[in-house]
Design an enzyme around this catalytic site. Sequence first.
Site, mmCIF file in Angstrom:
data_model
loop_
_atom_site.group_PDB
_atom_site.id
_atom_site.type_symbol
_atom_site.label_atom_id
_atom_site.label_comp_id
_atom_site.label_asym_id
_atom_site.label_seq_id
_atom_site.Cartn_x
_atom_site.Cartn_y
_atom_site.Cartn_z
ATOM 1 N N HIS A 2 0.907 -1.235 -0.077
ATOM 2 C CA HIS A 2 0.231 0.237 -0.053
ATOM 3 C C HIS A 2 0.561 1.443 0.280
ATOM 4 O O HIS A 2 0.357 2.292 0.462
ATOM 5 C CB HIS A 2 -1.066 -0.019 1.351
ATOM 6 C CG HIS A 2 -2.279 -1.075 1.226
ATOM 7 N ND1 HIS A 2 -3.617 -0.675 0.420
ATOM 8 C CD2 HIS A 2 -1.913 -2.229 1.004
ATOM 9 C CE1 HIS A 2 -4.016 -1.404 0.347
ATOM 10 N NE2 HIS A 2 -3.996 -2.603 0.758
ATOM 11 N N ASP B 184 2.304 2.444 -2.818
ATOM 12 C CA ASP B 184 2.486 2.964 -4.416
ATOM 13 C C ASP B 184 0.970 4.665 -4.371
ATOM 14 O O ASP B 184 1.820 5.610 -4.433
ATOM 15 C CB ASP B 184 1.779 2.140 -5.976
ATOM 16 C CG ASP B 184 0.880 1.737 -5.306
ATOM 17 O OD1 ASP B 184 -0.235 1.731 -4.212
ATOM 18 O OD2 ASP B 184 0.074 1.307 -6.781
ATOM 19 N N SER C 182 -3.432 -9.113 -9.480
ATOM 20 C CA SER C 182 -4.209 -7.789 -10.610
ATOM 21 C C SER C 182 -4.232 -8.640 -11.400
ATOM 22 O O SER C 182 -4.055 -8.092 -12.547
ATOM 23 C CB SER C 182 -2.209 -7.062 -11.060
ATOM 24 O OG SER C 182 -2.239 -6.147 -10.410
ATOM 25 N N SER D 284 -7.244 -7.507 -12.598
ATOM 26 C CA SER D 284 -7.517 -6.494 -13.296
ATOM 27 C C SER D 284 -6.468 -5.596 -14.093
ATOM 28 O O SER D 284 -7.263 -5.507 -15.133
ATOM 29 C CB SER D 284 -8.122 -5.581 -11.898
ATOM 30 O OG SER D 284 -9.041 -6.093 -11.393
ATOM 31 N N ASP E 156 0.862 -2.011 -9.663
ATOM 32 C CA ASP E 156 0.086 -3.044 -10.513
ATOM 33 C C ASP E 156 0.770 -3.320 -12.625
ATOM 34 O O ASP E 156 1.198 -3.897 -13.286
ATOM 35 C CB ASP E 156 -1.158 -3.381 -10.924
ATOM 36 C CG ASP E 156 -2.070 -3.300 -9.187
ATOM 37 O OD1 ASP E 156 -0.857 -4.024 -8.864
ATOM 38 O OD2 ASP E 156 -2.962 -3.101 -9.192
HETATM 39 C C1 GLA Z 1 -3.710 -3.062 -5.211
HETATM 40 C C2 GLA Z 1 -4.144 -1.977 -5.803
HETATM 41 C C3 GLA Z 1 -2.463 -1.639 -6.670
HETATM 42 C C4 GLA Z 1 -1.595 -1.234 -4.431
HETATM 43 C C5 GLA Z 1 -1.814 -2.895 -4.226
HETATM 44 C C6 GLA Z 1 -1.407 -2.491 -2.644
HETATM 45 O O1 GLA Z 1 -3.703 -4.318 -5.578
HETATM 46 O O2 GLA Z 1 -4.125 -1.955 -6.689
HETATM 47 O O3 GLA Z 1 -1.989 0.052 -6.799
HETATM 48 O O4 GLA Z 1 -2.442 -0.220 -4.158
HETATM 49 O O5 GLA Z 1 -2.963 -3.020 -3.737
HETATM 50 O O6 GLA Z 1 0.073 -2.527 -2.961
#
Ligand code: GLA
Length: 391
Positions: A38, A40, A130, A132, A176
Amino acid sequence: MTKSSRIIENGTEHFAQFSKHAPRVFFAPGRANLLGAHMDYNGGVVMPVALSKGTYVFAAIRKDNILRISSQQFGGEVVEMEISDLHPQRAKGWASYIEGALWATHQRWQCLSGLDVHVDSDLPIAKGLSSSASVISAVVKAVASLFDIDADCDEMIHLSHLAENRYVGVRCGVLDQTAIFLGQKNTILMFDCLELTRVHVPLDSHATQIAIIDSQISRELASSEFNLRVAECTSALSAMQKHVPGLTCLRELTANQFSEYKDKLSTIEQKRTRHVIDEVQRTRRGAKALRANNIAGFGACMTAAHYSLRDLLEVSINELDVIVKAATDVDGCYGARLTGAGFGGCVAALVHPQAKAEFEKHVCDAYKQQTNIQTSVQWFSPSGVVCEIKN
Ligand code: GLA
């Protein structure tokens, strides 16, 4: 036949019934974030790897302005619309990720004629790997290639991020998309989301492998809970900005400044901010360890990050904690943590190759015993790249 060649064969067969045009095939990987949880959207450093599993897109240009979209994962339902129908307000369900990518690329490149697009994936969906961003990135890559646009990775990262932020409505950072487009074989990417620097640090696959353990719990509420965490961090930042001149993101807040002004924050904001401050320190320590090939040192930071995600950011669930505990009880496991947003999904662990069998047995048995859920372990080394797959 490998799973990926089966997907390509099935997808091509499906496309022949779905479209009268011959498809080109594109791939974008999923990712696991090992450190920088968390961070980014708080301007910190993230340390992800791209995986060998991901999304396959089969796509062909049409001569009209119709977009037709289908997904193997969503029962072959076909969503059809005109290009002018693309609008964030219509975003709903699985198709919104593909629509978002078409919307962002159309806005930027103004080049679309109609398209037939079919997607398939070997990534578990909504499990923190990821899926999405992977589907969006694969469609962005497909559009750039089909229309012969000379787009570099940064532009594709930007458009993929825009699609998820503005069209789908998830307030994610660029972790991501950056991992997906810039991940390299056998390396961990170190991406500084404030300075925008990128360094690839080698990860020796003879010394360690990445285990992904699926809790089998989908994180259905992810977008709302995730957006809430972003909002809590943003409000903590606004409160701190009143006292710390020039502060642009929580990552810049020092431990001393936090101690001095923390009573200006609510209890929740204090916890979220503490996570960010500690994770800044951990990513520094982890990077140093990794550069010195000290996998145990890096792994210890991963495990500490998990407990911070549990206690301070409050994005873990019991099932993920059970897996992390079982994983880190095995000799030869360097560290483990939930990967992705949390609230369900997968745990990523670093494990010495010789400990793989023992790791699988112990983690799966302990998980079954404590939660009554059967799981399995999948093994990866950093490998996936965004590409066109040619016969
Ligand atoms: C999700 C979000 C990312 C990032 C992570 C946590 O995957 O899409 O942008 O914030 O959570 O690190």
